[in-house]
Design a protein around this motif. Structure first.
Motif, PDB file in Angstrom:
ATOM      1  N   HIS A   1      -1.949   1.264  -2.467  1.00 26.50           N
ATOM      2  CA  HIS A   1      -2.326   2.248  -3.493  1.00 26.50           C
ATOM      3  C   HIS A   1      -3.598   1.842  -4.234  1.00 26.50           C
ATOM      4  O   HIS A   1      -3.994   2.503  -5.185  1.00 26.50           O
ATOM      5  CB  HIS A   1      -1.176   2.453  -4.474  1.00 26.50           C
ATOM      6  CG  HIS A   1       0.090   2.877  -3.800  1.00 26.50           C
ATOM      7  ND1 HIS A   1       0.245   4.120  -3.211  1.00 26.50           N
ATOM      8  CD2 HIS A   1       1.230   2.209  -3.560  1.00 26.50           C
ATOM      9  CE1 HIS A   1       1.432   4.200  -2.671  1.00 26.50           C
ATOM     10  NE2 HIS A   1       2.061   3.061  -2.855  1.00 26.50           N
TER      11      HIS A   1
ATOM     12  N   GLY B   1      -6.910   2.503  -0.493  1.00 24.95           N
ATOM     13  CA  GLY B   1      -5.962   1.899   0.426  1.00 24.95           C
ATOM     14  C   GLY B   1      -6.180   0.432   0.718  1.00 24.95           C
ATOM     15  O   GLY B   1      -6.976  -0.251   0.074  1.00 24.95           O
TER      16      GLY B   1
ATOM     17  N   MET C   1      -4.859  10.351   2.625  1.00 28.65           N
ATOM     18  CA  MET C   1      -4.210   9.689   3.760  1.00 28.65           C
ATOM     19  C   MET C   1      -4.654   8.228   3.877  1.00 28.65           C
ATOM     20  O   MET C   1      -3.988   7.426   4.534  1.00 28.65           O
ATOM     21  CB  MET C   1      -4.504  10.448   5.058  1.00 28.65           C
ATOM     22  CG  MET C   1      -3.892  11.844   5.079  1.00 28.65           C
ATOM     23  SD  MET C   1      -4.496  12.855   6.449  1.00 28.65           S
ATOM     24  CE  MET C   1      -3.441  12.253   7.756  1.00 28.65           C
TER      25      MET C   1
ATOM     26  N   ARG D   1      -4.362   6.053   1.821  1.00 34.13           N
ATOM     27  CA  ARG D   1      -3.353   5.217   1.163  1.00 34.13           C
ATOM     28  C   ARG D   1      -2.183   4.879   2.099  1.00 34.13           C
ATOM     29  O   ARG D   1      -1.349   4.062   1.762  1.00 34.13           O
ATOM     30  CB  ARG D   1      -2.825   5.901  -0.082  1.00 34.13           C
ATOM     31  CG  ARG D   1      -3.884   6.112  -1.146  1.00 34.13           C
ATOM     32  CD  ARG D   1      -3.263   6.677  -2.414  1.00 34.13           C
ATOM     33  NE  ARG D   1      -4.237   7.186  -3.334  1.00 34.13           N
ATOM     34  CZ  ARG D   1      -4.981   6.464  -4.155  1.00 34.13           C
ATOM     35  NH1 ARG D   1      -4.885   5.163  -4.139  1.00 34.13           N
ATOM     36  NH2 ARG D   1      -5.816   7.025  -4.989  1.00 34.13           N
ATOM     37  N   ARG D   2      -2.139   5.503   3.249  1.00 34.50           N
ATOM     38  CA  ARG D   2      -1.081   5.216   4.224  1.00 34.50           C
ATOM     39  C   ARG D   2      -1.454   3.951   4.990  1.00 34.50           C
ATOM     40  O   ARG D   2      -2.503   3.910   5.647  1.00 34.50           O
ATOM     41  CB  ARG D   2      -0.928   6.373   5.203  1.00 34.50           C
ATOM     42  CG  ARG D   2      -0.472   7.661   4.574  1.00 34.50           C
ATOM     43  CD  ARG D   2      -0.356   8.750   5.609  1.00 34.50           C
ATOM     44  NE  ARG D   2      -0.033  10.016   4.995  1.00 34.50           N
ATOM     45  CZ  ARG D   2      -0.021  11.165   5.647  1.00 34.50           C
ATOM     46  NH1 ARG D   2      -0.317  11.190   6.948  1.00 34.50           N
ATOM     47  NH2 ARG D   2       0.282  12.273   5.020  1.00 34.50           N
TER      48      ARG D   2
END
Length: 172
Positions: free
Chosen positions: A54, A63, A88, A90-91
């Motif tokens: 995060h 990320g 995305m 952060r994935r």
């Protein structure tokens, strides 16, 4: 500091806590697929985000691998997915995939000179070329380091280098 005071080496378990391999299964798969040293990449991630998916930088990088959203869009155009959105990044799966892909491309254009590649990851390839006097791979890494004009990039080079060497020492 402990060594200079005569203390013994830190316990291996403490070193592994300080240099974790969070998301190691993702890193290993992507790094091996794209011929990136997984320990170098773990050293980069440790510096970029301390393994916090995060994490967000002052510049808006997101990320684990702190990819800038515009760079993320460029990477998505090259490798997908078609429905890419900036959040995305952060994935962990996507962040590792994009970070390894981006580092592998930098390694390619830097003729496998990993100092030039990590410097480019942080400070931009154009700046690295300027600091290197237009010669990549870099002929003299010590001189190159002295010519880096961005304090953040200079610190980044040193810290990723230290992280990389620690990962090698602990896990090889």
């Amino acid at each position: 500091l402990g060594a200079s005071a005569g203390a013994g080496d830190p316990p291996a378990a403490l070193l592994r806590l300080a240099y974790p391999t969070n998301y190691g299964h993702l890193v290993s798969a992507e790094a091996h697929r794209l011929a990136v040293d997984p320990f170098l990449f773990l050293g980069l991630v440790r510096q970029e985000s301390r393994f916090d998916p995060h994490s967000e930088s002052w510049a808006g990088a997101l990320g684990l691998t702190q990819v800038i959203p515009s760079t993320g869009a460029d990477i998505a155009a090259a490798i997908g997915p078609a429905d890419y959105r900036h959040d995305m990044l952060r994935r962990p799966v996507l962040s590792v995939r994009y970070g390894v892909w981006y580092l592998s491309r930098l390694l390619e254009i830097c003729h496998r000179d990993w100092i030039a590649a990590i410097s480019s990851y942080n400070g931009g390839y154009g700046n690295v070329t300027r600091w290197a006097g237009g010669e990549i791979p870099i002929a003299d890494h010590d001189l190159f380091y002295e010519l880096v004009t961005y304090a953040e990039t200079k610190s980044y080079i040193r810290l990723v280098y230290e992280n990389y060497r620690q990962y090698q020492a602990i896990y090889r």
